[in-house]
Design a protein around this motif. Structure first.
Motif, PDB file in Angstrom:
ATOM      1  N   GLU A   1     -20.986   0.500  27.279  1.00  0.00           N
ATOM      2  CA  GLU A   1     -21.263  -0.826  27.810  1.00  0.00           C
ATOM      3  C   GLU A   1     -22.753  -1.152  27.767  1.00  0.00           C
ATOM      4  N   MET A   2     -23.600  -0.161  28.048  1.00  0.00           N
ATOM      5  CA  MET A   2     -25.047  -0.403  27.974  1.00  0.00           C
ATOM      6  C   MET A   2     -25.467  -0.726  26.536  1.00  0.00           C
ATOM      7  N   ALA A   3     -24.822  -0.081  25.580  1.00  0.00           N
ATOM      8  CA  ALA A   3     -25.124  -0.377  24.177  1.00  0.00           C
ATOM      9  C   ALA A   3     -24.685  -1.800  23.836  1.00  0.00           C
ATOM     10  N   ARG A   4     -23.523  -2.200  24.324  1.00  0.00           N
ATOM     11  CA  ARG A   4     -23.033  -3.558  24.053  1.00  0.00           C
ATOM     12  C   ARG A   4     -23.950  -4.612  24.676  1.00  0.00           C
ATOM     13  N   LEU A   5     -24.442  -4.329  25.885  1.00  0.00           N
ATOM     14  CA  LEU A   5     -25.308  -5.277  26.589  1.00  0.00           C
ATOM     15  C   LEU A   5     -26.767  -5.171  26.139  1.00  0.00           C
ATOM     16  N   LYS A   6     -27.043  -4.167  25.284  1.00  0.00           N
ATOM     17  CA  LYS A   6     -28.410  -3.936  24.789  1.00  0.00           C
ATOM     18  C   LYS A   6     -29.377  -3.650  25.939  1.00  0.00           C
ATOM     19  N   ILE A   7     -28.930  -2.838  26.884  1.00  0.00           N
ATOM     20  CA  ILE A   7     -29.771  -2.388  28.003  1.00  0.00           C
ATOM     21  C   ILE A   7     -30.182  -0.948  27.730  1.00  0.00           C
ATOM     22  N   SER A   8     -31.471  -0.690  27.691  1.00  0.00           N
ATOM     23  CA  SER A   8     -31.968   0.663  27.421  1.00  0.00           C
ATOM     24  C   SER A   8     -33.164   0.971  28.320  1.00  0.00           C
ATOM     25  N   GLY A   9     -33.485   2.256  28.417  1.00  0.00           N
ATOM     26  CA  GLY A   9     -34.655   2.672  29.198  1.00  0.00           C
ATOM     27  C   GLY A   9     -34.375   2.912  30.663  1.00  0.00           C
ATOM     28  N   VAL A  10     -33.156   2.594  31.111  1.00  0.00           N
ATOM     29  CA  VAL A  10     -32.781   2.840  32.504  1.00  0.00           C
ATOM     30  C   VAL A  10     -31.419   3.520  32.523  1.00  0.00           C
ATOM     31  N   THR A  11     -31.130   4.204  33.620  1.00  0.00           N
ATOM     32  CA  THR A  11     -29.866   4.912  33.759  1.00  0.00           C
ATOM     33  C   THR A  11     -29.096   4.381  34.962  1.00  0.00           C
ATOM     34  N   PHE A  12     -27.852   4.821  35.075  1.00  0.00           N
ATOM     35  CA  PHE A  12     -27.063   4.450  36.253  1.00  0.00           C
ATOM     36  C   PHE A  12     -27.757   4.948  37.515  1.00  0.00           C
ATOM     37  N   HIS A  13     -28.301   6.144  37.444  1.00  0.00           N
ATOM     38  CA  HIS A  13     -28.981   6.725  38.608  1.00  0.00           C
ATOM     39  C   HIS A  13     -30.138   5.848  39.082  1.00  0.00           C
TER      40      HIS A  13
ATOM     41  N   HIS B   1     -14.567  -3.570  35.190  1.00  0.00           N
ATOM     42  CA  HIS B   1     -14.434  -2.198  35.681  1.00  0.00           C
ATOM     43  C   HIS B   1     -15.777  -1.477  35.732  1.00  0.00           C
ATOM     44  N   ILE B   2     -16.739  -1.896  34.910  1.00  0.00           N
ATOM     45  CA  ILE B   2     -18.087  -1.336  34.959  1.00  0.00           C
ATOM     46  C   ILE B   2     -18.904  -2.053  36.035  1.00  0.00           C
ATOM     47  N   LEU B   3     -18.768  -3.361  36.103  1.00  0.00           N
ATOM     48  CA  LEU B   3     -19.497  -4.152  37.094  1.00  0.00           C
ATOM     49  C   LEU B   3     -19.163  -3.706  38.509  1.00  0.00           C
ATOM     50  N   ASN B   4     -17.895  -3.437  38.794  1.00  0.00           N
ATOM     51  CA  ASN B   4     -17.503  -3.025  40.141  1.00  0.00           C
ATOM     52  C   ASN B   4     -18.217  -1.747  40.575  1.00  0.00           C
ATOM     53  N   VAL B   5     -18.339  -0.803  39.651  1.00  0.00           N
ATOM     54  CA  VAL B   5     -19.032   0.449  39.970  1.00  0.00           C
ATOM     55  C   VAL B   5     -20.506   0.172  40.249  1.00  0.00           C
ATOM     56  N   ALA B   6     -21.121  -0.670  39.416  1.00  0.00           N
ATOM     57  CA  ALA B   6     -22.537  -1.006  39.599  1.00  0.00           C
ATOM     58  C   ALA B   6     -22.768  -1.716  40.931  1.00  0.00           C
ATOM     59  N   LEU B   7     -21.860  -2.620  41.298  1.00  0.00           N
ATOM     60  CA  LEU B   7     -22.010  -3.347  42.562  1.00  0.00           C
ATOM     61  C   LEU B   7     -21.936  -2.401  43.759  1.00  0.00           C
ATOM     62  N   VAL B   8     -20.982  -1.495  43.733  1.00  0.00           N
ATOM     63  CA  VAL B   8     -20.850  -0.543  44.836  1.00  0.00           C
ATOM     64  C   VAL B   8     -22.090   0.346  44.911  1.00  0.00           C
TER      65      VAL B   8
ATOM     66  N   ILE C   1     -37.179   1.618  37.904  1.00  0.00           N
ATOM     67  CA  ILE C   1     -36.124   0.787  38.461  1.00  0.00           C
ATOM     68  C   ILE C   1     -35.744  -0.254  37.419  1.00  0.00           C
ATOM     69  N   TRP C   2     -34.590  -0.874  37.623  1.00  0.00           N
ATOM     70  CA  TRP C   2     -34.121  -1.889  36.691  1.00  0.00           C
ATOM     71  C   TRP C   2     -34.972  -3.149  36.803  1.00  0.00           C
ATOM     72  N   SER C   3     -35.215  -3.777  35.666  1.00  0.00           N
ATOM     73  CA  SER C   3     -35.977  -5.027  35.650  1.00  0.00           C
ATOM     74  C   SER C   3     -35.080  -6.205  36.019  1.00  0.00           C
ATOM     75  N   ASP C   4     -35.709  -7.334  36.284  1.00  0.00           N
ATOM     76  CA  ASP C   4     -34.993  -8.571  36.572  1.00  0.00           C
ATOM     77  C   ASP C   4     -34.011  -8.897  35.438  1.00  0.00           C
ATOM     78  N   GLU C   5     -34.494  -8.859  34.217  1.00  0.00           N
ATOM     79  CA  GLU C   5     -33.657  -9.219  33.064  1.00  0.00           C
ATOM     80  C   GLU C   5     -32.491  -8.263  32.901  1.00  0.00           C
ATOM     81  N   GLN C   6     -32.748  -6.953  33.048  1.00  0.00           N
ATOM     82  CA  GLN C   6     -31.692  -5.960  32.891  1.00  0.00           C
ATOM     83  C   GLN C   6     -30.600  -6.140  33.944  1.00  0.00           C
TER      84      GLN C   6
END
Length: 345
Positions: free
Chosen positions: A272-284, A186-193, A170-175
């Motif tokens: 966007e994940m590369a820009r935010l430097k988020i790795s090790g987790v997926t949208f799923h 446009h990416i945030l809206n998808v994540a929120l839903v 699962i996603w961490s607090d920081e991620q």
């Protein structure tokens, strides 16, 4: 490798300078496309699959090729979600390369299981893909057994090569905090839903604006066919209302205001994940994260929580409980992160 591809046509050509070369075509006959990749490579096989995928072929009767065609014509197969069928079609193309002319009678023969598993093991460098291919072939055999075309399925109870599971992640607090506070709209809206409905990516991206009635969101899950109604959380109400007011076809759109395509979203998400430097987790993995959040905030008994979460998310009760047992305590910080990240100033 090319010698194993059923239908590849090999032509030796003498060039104008007197030298000889060999050309490979996807099939024999006029209009056959030439395969440009180097023979014996993975790229050669992939190009062959791409060129022959949509070509109409009449499989020889009494072969695995004809069995696959019959399986694809069943009502249950045609009722699968389009994205699932596309995945299966790619896998069938790979299966046909080796087993197109394999006799149905030989499926039951002693030693056939070993032959099929030996083929599976040629894909061991990508174990998850290998498991998916052998599982699909097993499904075809199981259907054939049910239809009394064969008497036994040699691929029953095959042990998986891939042992990993996304339920462990699962996603961490920081991620989450980074995603919810810094992602582009446009990416945030998808994540929120995704977080507030626990639905799959495909179901979220294709969600029509009409699905929102002002209070709830009605969703038909593409993978299971199940219909669920989810109370619209306050954090996604602005997204839903905007789609209604603008009379959009779908709730979620890309940065150009156009409907997302699955490939377009995946490319934008990766960027966007590369820009935010988020790795090790997926949208799923947002689904498992959302399940952890929902479990902690539902004011119900454990059994009722599991039942409701599985009905909404599309997970089995066993999978939902597995996620919760592994992540609930650790997920308390995730719960706080969702709340903080979506809180409006």
């Amino acid at each position: 490798m090319e010698g194993k591809l059923v239908g590849v046509h090999k032509v030796n050509v003498k060039l104008a300078d007197g030298t000889s070369t060999t050309y490979y075509y996807a099939w024999r006959g006029k209009g056959a496309p030439r395969i440009e990749s180097k023979p014996g490579t993975k790229a050669f096989t992939q190009e062959f699959i791409r060129l022959t995928r949509d070509r109409q072929q009449n499989a020889q009767a009494g072969t695995i090729g004809s069995l696959v065609d019959d399986f694809r014509s069943t009502a249950s197969y045609k009722m699968l979600a389009p994205s699932t069928r596309r995945d299966y079609e790619r896998q069938f193309a790979t299966i046909r390369i080796v087993f197109e002319a394999f006799p149905i009678k030989a499926i039951e023969a002693r030693g056939s299981r070993r032959a099929f598993l030996k083929w599976r093991d040629t894909m061991k460098d990508t174990p998850r893909s290998a498991d998916m291919h052998i599982a699909l072939l097993s499904n075809v055999f199981a259907w054939a057994k049910g239809e009394e075309i064969i008497l036994r399925n040699p691929l029953e109870a095959v042990e998986r090569l891939h042992s990993g599971t996304r339920r462990d992640i699962i996603w961490s607090d920081e991620q989450l905090s980074t995603l919810l506070t810094k992602a582009k709209p446009h990416i945030l809206n998808v994540a929120l839903v995704a977080l507030w409905t626990m639905q799959r990516q495909a179901d979220i991206l294709t969600m029509p604006s009409l699905a929102f009635d002002g209070a709830r969101v009605s969703i038909k899950q593409g993978k299971t066919g199940a219909r669920v109604r989810v109370m619209a959380a306050g954090d996604i109400l602005p997204v839903l209302r905007e789609a209604k007011e603008e009379k959009r076809q779908r709730v979620l759109v890309n940065s150009f205001g156009q409907n997302w395509t699955s490939s377009g979203f995946r490319a934008s998400w990766r960027k966007e994940m590369a820009r935010l430097k988020i790795s090790g987790v997926t949208f799923h993995d947002l689904r498992g994260t959302a399940i952890t959040f929902a479990y902690a905030n539902l004011d119900r008994s454990h059994e009722e929580k599991i039942k409701l979460i599985s009905e909404i998310s599309g997970h089995s009760s066993e999978d939902a409980e597995s996620i919760i047992r592994k992540h609930y305590l650790a997920g308390l910080e995730v719960i706080d992160a969702i709340g903080r990240g979506t809180k409006k100033e």
